[in-house]
Design a protein around this motif. Structure first.
Motif, PDB file in Angstrom:
ATOM      1  N   ARG A  41     -67.488 -61.268  11.460  1.00 41.51           N
ATOM      2  CA  ARG A  41     -65.950 -61.433  11.882  1.00 41.51           C
ATOM      3  C   ARG A  41     -65.728 -62.807  12.458  1.00 41.51           C
ATOM      4  N   ILE A  52     -72.147 -55.208  13.160  1.00 43.45           N
ATOM      5  CA  ILE A  52     -71.777 -54.745  11.990  1.00 43.45           C
ATOM      6  C   ILE A  52     -72.927 -54.847  11.064  1.00 43.45           C
ATOM      7  N   THR A 450     -63.904 -60.121  21.669  1.00 40.75           N
ATOM      8  CA  THR A 450     -64.885 -60.290  22.346  1.00 40.75           C
ATOM      9  C   THR A 450     -65.130 -60.099  23.134  1.00 40.75           C
ATOM     10  N   THR A 460     -65.519 -55.343  21.948  1.00 38.11           N
ATOM     11  CA  THR A 460     -64.896 -56.399  21.172  1.00 38.11           C
ATOM     12  C   THR A 460     -64.209 -55.065  21.057  1.00 38.11           C
ATOM     13  N   ARG A 518     -60.158 -50.973  15.581  1.00 37.36           N
ATOM     14  CA  ARG A 518     -61.447 -51.338  15.592  1.00 37.36           C
ATOM     15  C   ARG A 518     -62.830 -51.400  17.147  1.00 37.36           C
ATOM     16  N   THR A 520     -66.324 -51.596  19.531  1.00 37.65           N
ATOM     17  CA  THR A 520     -67.518 -51.814  19.710  1.00 37.65           C
ATOM     18  C   THR A 520     -68.289 -52.342  20.308  1.00 37.65           C
ATOM     19  N   SER A 522     -72.056 -53.618  22.294  1.00 37.02           N
ATOM     20  CA  SER A 522     -73.049 -53.550  22.498  1.00 37.02           C
ATOM     21  C   SER A 522     -73.960 -54.171  23.371  1.00 37.02           C
ATOM     22  N   TYR A 532     -76.006 -50.881  19.288  1.00 36.39           N
ATOM     23  CA  TYR A 532     -74.409 -51.117  19.488  1.00 36.39           C
ATOM     24  C   TYR A 532     -73.982 -49.760  18.837  1.00 36.39           C
ATOM     25  N   THR A 534     -69.937 -47.946  17.217  1.00 40.97           N
ATOM     26  CA  THR A 534     -68.768 -48.431  17.254  1.00 40.97           C
ATOM     27  C   THR A 534     -67.721 -47.385  16.387  1.00 40.97           C
ATOM     28  N   TYR A 535     -66.280 -47.133  16.878  1.00 41.00           N
ATOM     29  CA  TYR A 535     -65.339 -46.349  16.297  1.00 41.00           C
ATOM     30  C   TYR A 535     -64.209 -47.373  15.447  1.00 41.00           C
ATOM     31  N   ALA A 536     -63.791 -46.908  14.003  1.00 45.36           N
ATOM     32  CA  ALA A 536     -62.840 -47.680  13.734  1.00 45.36           C
ATOM     33  C   ALA A 536     -62.354 -46.628  12.687  1.00 45.36           C
TER      34      ALA A 536
END
Length: 780
Positions: A41, A52, A450, A460, A518, A520, A522, A532, A534-536
């Motif tokens: 990051r 990640i 974040t 994030t 993206r 996230t 967590s 976590y 995540t959508y990206a």
């Protein structure tokens, strides 16, 4: 000094328990608890604290004797898969996405980005250097475009080299192996003043006895290797707020490769009928007896020189200014690549082609400026600006030989063994001389923040805006011996126009603007557990077809959506690490590399509709007792064409169909199942000595290596085992080790390609056979 040829993936876990300097054993890989510190990051964090999916490797884990490039990284990271016909035609896939196995195209950028010291390497060929002075490798899975940008729709591979140190140090090694292999590598660092330090790394690898033979040339051995690399660095550090690191590197690769061995000769079509004008029919009329099909023998039939001569070099400047609450970083990079091949394109002992290939020169410049917060605060952030410029110049050359007319056009009379006069005059010496230039300019602004809502919960979010322009030109000139008026009347000129038309220079251009990003969430419910989701959204700019095919000159950009959920855990006093990830990724307008095999093989790119990759990944690391480290990593990847209704059919459909529907079938270049297991054991012998044993084993299930899933392009599953045993001084000043790669001498295919003109012959580039040797190491 660790004399181990292949440390286990978790060797770094033992570092704090040993007395020798960590820098010496693990190439300065920084360890916190059981984890390498990573910059996934764009700021330093423990790998277990980063939401990640990634594989973090220390330098010593991939700096193994007898290898160059990313071969050992692939061995230890199951989600990463490489296919290569030669260094220029190297394709990198992560989770089955990134690039379709094929010949490289100057108008396509790859979906798995490679970064060295924060600089994007546009062409995968630039990674064919010795990785000796690496600090760490990070394989980041899934779209990373928010912070890494430049087409990282499948993921990113980030390599960080060792910086100069103000503590003097040196380490070096010499390896002697079979196939008359000699490898020498050394790196040293020292202070010049209180604020200036330098590092120099030099590597040289020679293999004088190749892996393959040519029986018709008296058993001459080929596939030799000569690789040289040098990296010099200067570090200016006022030990207060400012530092500047200047890096210059050069590498060269000379090799008489990369010609494949025959794996299949197809004589029937999918319906069982005879394949028209197939390979055996053509060899019979030419009076040529091909070698028996036996990949294990590693025998070639070529009769023309074939080689690779490549140079790559560049410079990087990394400046950091610490403001206290944040650090400003500037990364400037310039690189150049010069690639010169010679290729016997027919891969047999006839002169169908005298030479064929693509000579490429590439130059790039990039500048990134960013600011990132320091430490952990309520709001952690990173933001920046990015600029990238690139120019690629390609020279396409195809020179037909004296056997081309009979092979391609057939005999003058049915059942004959001689070509027509017009055909012979047309093709013998015909030279298709093409040239192309492609330029790219890319601008981006990005930011990610974040919000640490509590010690256990963080959110994030990040965005990246990209403006990109590509333009290029292509033209082709027909060359060859002058034709007489009689030969023209016999159709010689018409034949030449069909195989090497004069193409006036044409231009192509594409421009795109895109906003991707993206989000996230967590959660750390307890110490040692991170969950976590995540959508990206990702983006890869459009491509250009700058070649002699009839493909559209501009193709559309890729658009990516990715969902991912993961769990990172450590327990039993951090002796066990278990990480899990599940993902689903959909790509619209997927950019596929394709090959026109109707005439001389020509690569082009096309949008194939929608593809999807989904799967599960697992990483386990265990330290059951002192001195023993074990690891296991696995990946299940279900990557398929969701919509590909207009695929050009493979050769088994020749004369039956020209367009095939591949919707629902698996993507090429990816194994459904892949795994790596291994470990390391260290035992004290007394008198200040230690014995070290290590082994790792990799498995990959079968995978297709052509975009249209030709039946004969299915590469079989395989297992590869590496092992070593060594003796070393406990103070690390010397060591000796015996090593073996591919211990059980497994024959496996890296890539399988169909031959030109739809003959039904397929040839494969094979993985290296068993190599073994001894390594002597020292450190000061």
């Amino acid at each position: 000094m660790a004399v181990l040829a292949w440390p286990g993936m978790v060797a770094a876990q033992e570092a704090e328990q040993r007395q020798e300097p960590l820098e010496f054993i693990y190439s300065s890989a920084r360890i916190t608890k059981d984890d390498i510190v990573v910059t996934a990051r764009r700021r330093e964090e423990s790998a277990q604290d980063v939401p990640i999916a990634l594989t973090a490797l220390s330098g010593a884990q991939v700096t193994v004797p007898g290898t160059i490039g990313l071969a050992q990284v692939q061995q230890l990271a199951p989600s990463l898969q490489l296919t290569a016909t030669n260094p220029r035609n190297t394709n990198i896939n992560i989770r089955g996405l990134g690039a379709t196995p094929a010949f490289a195209s100057l108008g396509l950028e790859y979906g798995a980005g490679v970064y060295v010291d924060q600089v994007y390497y546009s062409r995968p060929a630039q990674t064919a250097f010795d990785l000796y002075d690496l600090q760490r490798v990070e394989v980041l899975r899934g779209p990373q475009g928010t912070l890494f940008g430049k087409n990282t729709t499948a993921g990113a591979i980030s390599l960080t080299t060792e910086a100069p140190s103000f503590t003097p140090g040196f380490r070096g090694e010499i390896s002697l192996g079979n196939y008359r292999t000699l490898q020498a590598r050394a790196t040293g660092t020292a202070p010049i003043t209180d604020s200036i330090a330098v590092r120099l790394t030099v590597t040289n690898t020679l293999r004088d006895k190749g892996f393959q033979t040519i029986p018709r040339q008296g058993g001459r051995r080929v596939h030799d290797l000569a690789s040289f690399g040098a990296r010099g660095q200067i570090l200016f550090d006022n030990h207060d707020a400012f530092s500047l690191r200047l890096i210059g590197d050069y590498s060269s690769l000379e090799q008489d490769c990369c010609t494949g061995v025959t794996t299949t000769i197809r004589t029937t079509r999918i319906d069982g009928t005879a394949l028209p004008n197939n390979f055996l029919i053509r060899t019979a009329r030419a009076g040529y007896a091909p070698l028996p099909i036996d990949p294990d023998a590693r025998q070639l039939e070529t009769n023309r020189p074939f080689s690779v001569d490549m140079e790559t070099y560049g410079g990087t400047a990394i400046a950091d200014y610490d403001l206290g609450a944040a650090t400003i970083t500037s990364v400037t990079g310039w690189r150049k690549l010069d690639y010169k091949p010679a290729t016997d394109g027919d891969v047999i002992g006839l002169d169908i082609f005298e030479n064929a290939g693509v000579r490429e020169t590439q130059e790039q410049f990039s500048q990134e400026l960013r600011v990132a917060s320091n430490g952990k605060r309520t709001i952690d952030y990173v933001a920046g600006l990015y600029y990238f410029w690139q120019r690629i110049d390609d020279r396409f050359f195809t020179i037909y030989g004296r056997d081309a007319a009979l092979w391609i056009l057939g005999p003058a009379t049915p059942g004959g063994t001689a070509p027509s006069v017009g055909g012979q005059a047309a093709l013998n010496g015909l030279f298709a001389d093409g040239s192309a230039t492609a330029r790219t300019r890319s601008y981006a602004a990005f930011g990610e923040a974040t919000w640490n809502i509590a010690d256990t919960l963080s959110l994030t979010g990040g965005l990246r805006y990209t403006h990109e322009k590509k333009d290029g030109a292509f033209g082709q000139i027909q060359r060859g011996p002058a034709l007489t008026p009689g030969e023209v009347l016999l159709g010689a000129q018409a034949i030449r126009n069909a195989f090497a038309a004069n193409i006036p220079t044409f231009l192509a251009e594409t421009r795109e603007d895109n906003l991707s990003g993206r989000a996230t969430a967590s959660w750390k419910p307890v110490e040692g557990v991170l969950a976590y989701v995540t959508y990206a959204r990702g983006f890869k700019s459009g491509g250009l077809n700058l070649n002699a095919t009839a493909a559209p000159s501009v193709i559309d950009p890729e658009k990516v959506q990715n969902w991912e959920a993961g769990l990172k855990t450590q327990f039993l006093d951090d002796r066990v690490t278990l990480n899990l990830a599940a993902f689903t990724q959909t790509v619209r307008n997927y950019q596929s590399q394709q090959i026109d095999t109707r005439i001389a093989q020509t690569a082009y790119i096309a949008n194939v509709g929608t593809v999807r990759s989904r799967g599960l990944e697992m990483d386990v690391r265990v330290r059951p007792v002192t001195g023993l480290s074990l690891f296991a990593s696995g990946a299940y990847t279900d990557a398929t064409y969701r919509s590909f209704t207009n695929a050009p059919c493979p050769v088994e459909y020749l004369g039956l169909a020209t367009v095939c529907d591949l919707s629902g079938r698996r993507l090429p270049g990816v194994s459904k199942w892949a795994a790596s297991v291994g470990g390391e054991y260290r035992a004290a012998l007394g008198n200040g000595h230690e014995i070290v044993f290590a082994a790792d084993h990799a498995y990959r299930s079968s995978f297709y290596t052509t975009y249209n899933l030709a039946a004969d392009s299915l590469a079989g599953s395989y297992h590869v085992t590496n092992a070593s045993i060594g003796l070393r001084a406990a103070d690390g000043q010397w060591g000796v080790a015996l090593f073996a790669r591919n211990l059980f001498d497994t024959t496996y295919e890296s890539i399988i390609n169909p031959s030109a003109f739809n003959t039904g012959q397929s040839t494969a580039i094979l993985g290296d056979p068993r190599t073994w040797g001894v390594t002597l190491r020292t450190a000061l």
